[in-house]
Scaffold this active site. Structure first.
Site, PDB file in Angstrom:
ATOM      1  N   GLY A  75       0.010  -5.067   0.943  1.00 31.71           N
ATOM      2  CA  GLY A  75      -1.200  -5.064   0.127  1.00 31.71           C
ATOM      3  C   GLY A  75      -0.986  -5.652  -1.251  1.00 31.71           C
ATOM      4  N   GLU A 108      -1.364  -9.282  -0.744  1.00 30.08           N
ATOM      5  CA  GLU A 108      -2.771  -9.608  -0.486  1.00 30.08           C
ATOM      6  C   GLU A 108      -3.607  -9.540  -1.757  1.00 30.08           C
ATOM      7  OE1 GLU A 108      -3.798  -8.472   4.011  1.00 30.08           O
ATOM      8  OE2 GLU A 108      -2.941  -6.798   2.879  1.00 30.08           O
ATOM      9  N   ALA A 139       0.843  -1.185   0.000  1.00 31.57           N
ATOM     10  CA  ALA A 139       0.000   0.000   0.000  1.00 31.57           C
ATOM     11  C   ALA A 139       0.886   1.245   0.000  1.00 31.57           C
ATOM     12  CB  ALA A 139      -0.912  -0.007   1.225  1.00 31.57           C
ATOM     13  N   GLU A 185       3.663  -6.017   7.521  1.00 28.24           N
ATOM     14  CA  GLU A 185       2.848  -4.968   8.131  1.00 28.24           C
ATOM     15  C   GLU A 185       3.140  -4.735   9.612  1.00 28.24           C
ATOM     16  OE1 GLU A 185       0.232  -6.098   4.572  1.00 28.24           O
ATOM     17  OE2 GLU A 185       1.738  -7.049   5.860  1.00 28.24           O
TER      18      GLU A 185
END
Length: 248
Positions: A108, A111, A65, A131
């Protein structure tokens, strides 16, 4: 897809759409604009089901992210599930999704790849969820998808201890199903899409849908889907061709 995108490169074909994440200055970090644009892609694929190939650019799938945006998000943003909502939508697309992972797929980005039906990788691929080192958790699917994909022990190594898998390690635990050199990764992704495209599209869609229903819905969901297919033109056409081919 008659739209102009700023974070994606989109190549449309009759049976598939290839989407490249394209924010090279930040290693394809997933920001709000990319999220919004991927939602637009999903909307089109929900209306006109086709195979989706996801890849990165410049030797990176997605580095995670966008940390600059993530740092400013607060509790309300977390409860809105910005990334998890999109990744769930991608996972539920009618036709299969292929993630072609070259280079980094972290946080992210990883994911997003976990939400795909197929993951293939280049020899340079690196997958992980760091994370907790940033004071957050991987809340966009890793905490439940990853264990389902590769089992709890390795998933906990990745999530709780920061382990990054290289391509051969990812292949060994079946997180990816193929490993290729970077220069032929997309060719391999399209070859996989070709195999999927040869199947009956409706049967493929229903097989994916029923595969993911809760255990309590089997076998009723299976029987209902099969009943629909037993009345389809493709069933008769394909089975007749198979029988006639055997006679030759």
């Amino acid at each position: 897809m008659s739209r102009e995108f700023t974070t994606l490169l989109v190549d449309e074909r009759p049976d598939r759409v290839h989407v490249q994440l394209d924010r090279p200055a930040v290693r394809n970090a997933i920001d709000q604009t990319m999220i919004d644009e991927l939602h637009l892609v999903c909307a089109d694929l929900e209306q006109e089901p086709r195979i989706l190939i996801l890849s990165g650019t410049n030797g990176v799938f997605a580095s995670g992210a966008d940390i600059a945006q993530l740092r400013e998000r607060r509790a309300e943003d977390a409860l809105n599930g910005i990334n998890s909502t999109l990744f769930g939508r991608i996972a539920r697309l009618p036709m299969p999704v292929i993630a072609a992972i070259d280079g980094w797929a972290l946080g992210g980005g990883a994911e997003l790849a976990y939400a795909a039906d197929f993951r293939i990788a280049s020899t340079t691929a690196r997958l992980g969820n760091p994370e907790t080192a940033l004071g957050i958790i991987p809340a966009a699917g890793a905490l439940w998808r990853l264990a389902a994909l590769i089992g709890e022990p390795v998933a906990k190594e990745i999530i709780l201890a920061g382990r990054i898998l290289n391509a051969s390690e990812a292949l060994a635990v079946h997180l990816v199903t193929e490993v290729h050199e970077s220069d032929v990764l997309l060719e391999a992704a399209h070859a996989l899409a070709d195999r999927i495209a040869k199947q009956d599209p409706l049967a493929t869609q229903l097989a994916k849908e029923v595969f993911h229903v809760p255990a309590a819905e089997h076998p009723v969901a299976d029987n209902e889907a099969q009943a629909r297919l037993f009345e389809s033109d493709q069933k008769f056409t394909r089975m007749t061709a198979f029988l006639e081919g055997k006679k030759r």
